[in-house]
Design a protein around this motif. Structure first.
Motif, PDB file in Angstrom:
ATOM      1  N   THR A  87       0.840  -1.191   0.000  1.00 30.64           N
ATOM      2  CA  THR A  87       0.000   0.000   0.000  1.00 30.64           C
ATOM      3  C   THR A  87       0.875   1.242   0.000  1.00 30.64           C
ATOM      4  O   THR A  87       1.934   1.281   0.631  1.00 30.64           O
ATOM      5  N   LEU A  88       0.439   2.248  -0.725  1.00 39.27           N
ATOM      6  CA  LEU A  88       1.078   3.560  -0.737  1.00 39.27           C
ATOM      7  C   LEU A  88       0.037   4.577  -0.308  1.00 39.27           C
ATOM      8  O   LEU A  88      -1.020   4.710  -0.942  1.00 39.27           O
ATOM      9  N   ASP A  89       0.318   5.254   0.803  1.00 39.12           N
ATOM     10  CA  ASP A  89      -0.628   6.220   1.363  1.00 39.12           C
ATOM     11  C   ASP A  89      -1.992   5.590   1.568  1.00 39.12           C
ATOM     12  O   ASP A  89      -3.041   6.197   1.307  1.00 39.12           O
ATOM     13  N   GLY A  90      -2.002   4.317   2.023  1.00 37.29           N
ATOM     14  CA  GLY A  90      -3.231   3.632   2.349  1.00 37.29           C
ATOM     15  C   GLY A  90      -3.950   2.998   1.188  1.00 37.29           C
ATOM     16  O   GLY A  90      -4.978   2.346   1.372  1.00 37.29           O
ATOM     17  N   LYS A  91      -3.428   3.123  -0.018  1.00 38.46           N
ATOM     18  CA  LYS A  91      -4.087   2.583  -1.203  1.00 38.46           C
ATOM     19  C   LYS A  91      -3.272   1.432  -1.773  1.00 38.46           C
ATOM     20  O   LYS A  91      -2.082   1.558  -2.038  1.00 38.46           O
ATOM     21  N   GLU A  92      -3.945   0.279  -1.981  1.00 36.40           N
ATOM     22  CA  GLU A  92      -3.253  -0.883  -2.526  1.00 36.40           C
ATOM     23  C   GLU A  92      -2.777  -0.593  -3.945  1.00 36.40           C
ATOM     24  O   GLU A  92      -3.487   0.011  -4.753  1.00 36.40           O
ATOM     25  N   THR A  93      -1.549  -1.042  -4.232  1.00 34.47           N
ATOM     26  CA  THR A  93      -0.982  -0.789  -5.552  1.00 34.47           C
ATOM     27  C   THR A  93      -0.183  -1.993  -6.027  1.00 34.47           C
ATOM     28  O   THR A  93       0.389  -2.721  -5.214  1.00 34.47           O
ATOM     29  N   ASP A  94      -0.189  -2.231  -7.330  1.00 38.51           N
ATOM     30  CA  ASP A  94       0.700  -3.247  -7.902  1.00 38.51           C
ATOM     31  C   ASP A  94       2.101  -2.673  -7.890  1.00 38.51           C
ATOM     32  O   ASP A  94       2.361  -1.632  -8.513  1.00 38.51           O
ATOM     33  N   TRP A  95       2.990  -3.329  -7.184  1.00 39.07           N
ATOM     34  CA  TRP A  95       4.327  -2.777  -6.965  1.00 39.07           C
ATOM     35  C   TRP A  95       5.391  -3.696  -7.519  1.00 39.07           C
ATOM     36  O   TRP A  95       5.337  -4.905  -7.353  1.00 39.07           O
ATOM     37  N   SER A  96       6.352  -3.104  -8.205  1.00 39.86           N
ATOM     38  CA  SER A  96       7.505  -3.851  -8.704  1.00 39.86           C
ATOM     39  C   SER A  96       8.691  -2.907  -8.768  1.00 39.86           C
ATOM     40  O   SER A  96       8.614  -1.854  -9.418  1.00 39.86           O
ATOM     41  N   ASN A  97       9.754  -3.263  -8.076  1.00 34.11           N
ATOM     42  CA  ASN A  97      10.942  -2.419  -8.059  1.00 34.11           C
ATOM     43  C   ASN A  97      12.174  -3.313  -7.906  1.00 34.11           C
ATOM     44  O   ASN A  97      12.484  -3.763  -6.802  1.00 34.11           O
ATOM     45  N   PRO A  98      12.884  -3.615  -9.000  1.00 39.61           N
ATOM     46  CA  PRO A  98      14.051  -4.504  -8.924  1.00 39.61           C
ATOM     47  C   PRO A  98      15.177  -3.959  -8.059  1.00 39.61           C
ATOM     48  O   PRO A  98      16.071  -4.712  -7.647  1.00 39.61           O
ATOM     49  N   ASP A  99      15.149  -2.657  -7.766  1.00 40.99           N
ATOM     50  CA  ASP A  99      16.208  -2.052  -6.958  1.00 40.99           C
ATOM     51  C   ASP A  99      15.863  -2.014  -5.475  1.00 40.99           C
ATOM     52  O   ASP A  99      16.657  -1.532  -4.668  1.00 40.99           O
TER      53      ASP A  99
END
Length: 311
Positions: free
Chosen positions: A56-68
């Motif tokens: 979650t970002l700022d309380g909102k679910e998000t599809d997250w992908s960050n290889p770093d």
């Protein structure tokens, strides 16, 4: 059984993660219904739990992908009596968008903490599974049994055919690049337009293309990789160092050792100096009887042990 997978979700602050500064972020791990999987994936995971990892970002679910910015996950887990016979075969699956189970190579059970641990760079569904793999030429009491079982359970190796692993056979350069890249989740290139001239059309072709594109290997000259040539230690550790550097996973640590302390340091060729120096320093390369043995060959059992130790 899995603990901590129901009830109040576990949350971890990600505010310090790359590109998330000044934002409130968190991870939620929750158990979900196994019926959402394809039958093949359900059969693979058996009665083990299926988990959903969300960010979650700022309380909102998000599809997250960050290889770093990999997320380290640790989940309390109690293996069954059967699983304790081969705990290195307890694995983590990632369930892809097609409902297929894909091994997470770094996932493993830690008996010290009593937890399953793995790292990932994206959200999604994950499953616990038990996948013991045996080979007819590998004794249960052999020094390399756990290491080979570990990489076989995760699909890093399929053996050499006819139910064998060939532990005492020397590893070729083609075999090593495939084992190493599978171990660290570096995908092969499909239908590559640029490759080494001797890459052929076989199991290592796509991996050689990816290794060339990423700078993991420059080959042996004249745009050749020499995949069928037996690999020597300084070649192996140079490829390993290059790969870990590319994916940002070079190990830390200080073994209090240096190259200068080995009697055969002059045998290390210039191309391998940087890799060997670093890997000696962090303790990945320990040598044998005060020797680095840079030109010695490596068996399939020895390479399995190197990968197992790193994980």
């Amino acid at each position: 059984m899995l603990a901590g997978a129901t009830g109040q979700p576990e949350t971890t602050d990600l505010a310090q993660t790359t590109d998330l500064a000044r934002r409130t972020a968190g991870i939620t791990i929750a158990r979900i219904d196994e019926t959402r999987l394809l039958n093949a994936a359900r059969a693979t995971m058996g009665a083990h739990p299926l988990l959903s990892l969300t960010v979650t970002l700022d309380g909102k679910e998000t599809d997250w992908s960050n290889p770093d910015a990999p997320i380290a996950v640790r989940i309390p887990y109690t293996p069954s009596a059967e699983e304790l016979k081969s705990p290195e075969s307890i694995i983590i699956w990632y369930i892809d968008g097609n409902g297929q189970a894909v091994s997470v190579p770094n996932g493993h059970y830690d008996p010290v903490t009593g937890a399953l641990t793995f790292s990932t760079t994206h959200t999604g569904d994950y499953a616990v599974a038990y996948n013991p793999v045996t080979f007819s030429d590998m004794a249960v009491d052999s020094w390399y049994h756990k290491a080979v079982s570990f990489i076989a359970a995760r699909g890093i190796t399929n053996g050499t055919g006819s139910g064998k692993y060939s532990p005492d056979s020397n590893l070729t350069r083609g075999q090593f690049i495939v084992l190493m890249m599978r171990a660290y989740g570096i995908d092969e290139d499909n239908n590559p337009t640029d490759n080494f001239s001797d890459a052929g059309n076989t199991y290592y072709t796509g991996y050689l293309a990816a290794a060339k594109r990423l700078g993991i290997s420059k080959g042996v000259g004249d745009n050749r990789y020499a995949p069928e040539t037996v690999i020597i230690r300084q070649e192996m550790f140079t490829l390993l160092y290059n790969a870990l550097k590319v994916i940002g996973q070079l190990p830390d640590g200080d073994s209090d050792k240096s190259m200068a302390g080995f009697s055969d340091v002059d045998s290390v060729l210039p191309y391998a100096q940087e890799a060997m120096t670093y890997l000696v320093k962090v303790g990945v390369v320990s040598g044998d009887s005060n020797m680095l043995l840079p030109t010695a060959t490596a068996t399939r059992a020895q390479v399995a042990q190197v990968l197992y130790n790193l994980f």
